[in-house]
Design an enzyme around this catalytic site. Structure first.
Site, mmCIF file in Angstrom:
data_model
loop_
_atom_site.group_PDB
_atom_site.id
_atom_site.type_symbol
_atom_site.label_atom_id
_atom_site.label_comp_id
_atom_site.label_asym_id
_atom_site.label_seq_id
_atom_site.Cartn_x
_atom_site.Cartn_y
_atom_site.Cartn_z
ATOM 1 N N CYS A 45 1.747 -33.480 -34.963
ATOM 2 C CA CYS A 45 0.383 -33.213 -35.463
ATOM 3 C C CYS A 45 0.462 -33.197 -36.981
ATOM 4 O O CYS A 45 0.406 -32.140 -37.605
ATOM 5 C CB CYS A 45 -0.150 -31.887 -34.932
ATOM 6 S SG CYS A 45 0.189 -31.569 -33.192
ATOM 7 N N PRO A 59 -2.627 -32.662 -42.650
ATOM 8 C CA PRO A 59 -2.760 -33.692 -43.687
ATOM 9 C C PRO A 59 -1.448 -34.125 -44.329
ATOM 10 O O PRO A 59 -1.455 -34.903 -45.281
ATOM 11 C CB PRO A 59 -3.662 -33.014 -44.721
ATOM 12 C CG PRO A 59 -3.308 -31.569 -44.605
ATOM 13 C CD PRO A 59 -3.018 -31.319 -43.153
ATOM 14 N N GLY A 60 -0.306 -33.597 -43.855
ATOM 15 C CA GLY A 60 0.969 -34.149 -44.289
ATOM 16 C C GLY A 60 1.891 -33.219 -45.038
ATOM 17 O O GLY A 60 2.987 -33.631 -45.435
ATOM 18 N N ASP A 111 -2.758 -40.230 -30.383
ATOM 19 C CA ASP A 111 -2.954 -38.923 -29.769
ATOM 20 C C ASP A 111 -1.589 -38.339 -29.418
ATOM 21 O O ASP A 111 -0.856 -38.898 -28.594
ATOM 22 C CB ASP A 111 -3.813 -39.064 -28.510
ATOM 23 C CG ASP A 111 -4.250 -37.724 -27.943
ATOM 24 O OD1 ASP A 111 -3.573 -36.720 -28.186
ATOM 25 O OD2 ASP A 111 -5.283 -37.684 -27.245
ATOM 26 N N CYS A 131 -0.430 -21.528 -37.648
ATOM 27 C CA CYS A 131 -0.749 -20.623 -38.765
ATOM 28 C C CYS A 131 -1.736 -19.574 -38.262
ATOM 29 O O CYS A 131 -2.726 -19.258 -38.911
ATOM 30 C CB CYS A 131 -1.292 -21.383 -39.964
ATOM 31 S SG CYS A 131 -2.766 -22.373 -39.650
#
Length: 500
Positions: A303, A306-307, A361, A432
């Site tokens: 997942c 954003p990196g 996915d 998180c």
């Protein structure tokens, strides 16, 4: 938010009250005619957040558009983010001062009042300046008609100190509702964090009240700007030379006490990044954990968007002689990952390795590529309740129903990761959020139906910059970090090994 008659009605203090001597006596027509740029920038962010924007992503562009200098930008940041954090408390104050529920106040005017309340009750802004500029802001954004109402509410807010308002609007008895108002969190979030402290063993029935207050207070304390040096591309020493201070928590980290992170050359060149130290530590833990059999030299970030974690994991993979595949279901977020990984991708090509970003996915990877990876990170989509100090608007945006929606996705992603990892390989499941419904319950439910997975005690892998095991990691085998204990986001991490 409680209606006006649910708390004691405010009484005008004798002699003008503790702030009365400072209060501006000007009529609204004599006040500032226009909004001061820093305050207008803060208002612009609040309106953008109300329309769905993310504060940390939106505000840099707002600051650039308003061309604020460093001092005004710092003021606007403190004003905007402090208002977002304490919005619940300020709304309770506004309800009393306005004599009407917030639902009966125009949304733009309400944001103006929230900003004014924060200046009066949460910043060192003189009462006359706060009132003058808030009325000017109301006139600019909502017209002269709203300025009279704003002036009256600001006058009433200024008649009491913060402590007096807390005494007035916070319900008695130390209930969840009381903590929610005092620390400006939704009631369901307060309950969830209490359950997380107990569920992860951080607190007992005797100590949970104190721990909960400390955690809520940490959510309302602005997080430091944490930087990460991506191994092989940048070093902590380089970040220190650029003005940061070496982190005591992460071996890859540094802390920027002031200034714009974008001005640091290594960050501008994407060899380093802004990243919470807890996120750095879990990437290092997965990368350094020993495997029990020969596994493919391919690592997977399931997942990736954003990196941020992909940046650390990819750099560590190259140092270990492995490739990285980063999977992200959203094309927009996948492109963010590609941009973030550009320096790592170039380094990989130069050393005969490969870094690949796919739009796919993650739930399907275990089927399409079974047993293909040596290490897999599942940084699962979650409520983000562990990062409220960095994302102040998230506490108002998330709802209890989000847990039910995210749970099946989290379980499917973990199942896919366990299928995608080779025998002897490792899967790190991270969120998180400390909520048990997103952490231990997910791992427990998935492992119920598998006899090929063992849980690895991850605590020894979380080591600070001096090489010592981080303190207060609990009884294991999972790791739960806490803002009020470790100074990081409340990151959760479980390490799983597929039996060889």
């Amino acid at each position: 938010m409680p209606a006006p008659d649910q708390h004691r009605q405010p009484r005008r203090p004798q002699g003008g009250g503790p702030r009365g001597g400072q209060r501006s006596r000007q009529k609204p027509s004599d006040r500032a005619k226009h909004a001061e740029p820093a305050r207008f920038a803060a208002y612009t962010l609040l309106r953008a957040v109300d329309e769905g924007a993310y504060a940390n992503l939106e505000f840099p562009s707002i600051l650039r558009r308003h061309r604020l200098d460093a001092r005004d930008a710092a003021f606007a940041t403190e004003l905007a983010f402090g208002t977002l954090r304490m919005q619940g408390f300020y709304d309770a104050v506004i309800v009393q001062a306005a004599g009407r529920p917030t639902a009966k106040i125009d949304a733009g005017v309400l944001d103006v009042l929230r900003l004014g309340a924060h200046q009066l009750l949460g910043m060192r802004v003189p009462s006359h300046a706060a009132a003058d500029q808030t009325v000017g802001l109301a006139r600019t954004v909502s017209g002269a008609g709203a300025s009279g109402f704003v002036n009256a509410v600001m006058r009433r807010v200024s008649e009491r100190t913060r402590e007096e308002w807390l005494e007035l609007v916070v319900p008695e008895g130390g209930s969840t509702a009381a903590l929610a108002t005092e620390y400006s969190h939704p009631e369901w979030v307060v309950s969830a964090l209490r359950g997380a402290l107990l569920g992860h063993g951080r607190a007992t029935a005797e100590t949970v009240d104190g721990e909960l207050r400390a955690l809520l207070e940490s959510d309302n304390t602005p997080a430091k700007v944490s930087l990460v040096a991506r191994p092989g591309l940048a070093s902590v020493d380089e970040l220190v030379e650029a003005g940061a201070t070496a982190s005591e928590t992460s071996p890859l980290g540094a802390v920027l006490d002031h200034g714009d992170p974008g001005a640091v050359p290594a960050i501008r060149e994407r060899r380093a990044a802004v990243q919470d130290e807890g996120s750095q530590l879990l990437a290092v833990a997965l990368a350094t954990a020993p495997v029990t059999a020969e596994v493919p030299a391919r690592w997977l970030d399931l997942c990736a968007g954003p990196g941020g974690k992909s940046g650390v994991l990819g750099a560590l993979a190259l140092e270990a002689g492995a490739d990285l595949v980063a999977v992200e279901v959203s094309e927009h977020r996948a492109q963010l990952v590609r941009t973030t990984l550009e320096p790592i991708t170039a380094r990989a090509a130069a050393t005969g390795r490969r870094v690949e970003v796919r739009t796919a996915d993650g739930r399907e990877v275990g089927v399409t590529e079974p047993a293909a990876y040596g290490r897999v990170l599942v940084d699962a989509p979650c409520t983000g309740l562990g990062a409220l100090r960095r994302r102040p608007e998230a506490r108002w945006r998330r709802q209890p129903g989000d847990l039910a929606q995210l749970g099946p996705l989290q379980r499917d992603l973990l199942r896919s990761a366990l299928d995608a990892v080779a025998p002897g390989g490792l899967v790190g499941y991270a969120t998180c959020s400390p909520h048990p419904a997103e952490t231990t319950f997910v791992v427990r439910d998935v492992l119920k139906k598998r006899d090929d997975i063992e849980v690895v005690d991850a605590r020894d892998l979380f080591r600070d910059a001096s090489g010592e095991v981080l303190h207060d990691l609990g009884d294991g085998p999972e790791v739960q970090l806490w803002p009020h204990v470790h100074g990081t986001d409340a990151m959760f991490f479980t390490l799983l090994r597929k039996k060889a």
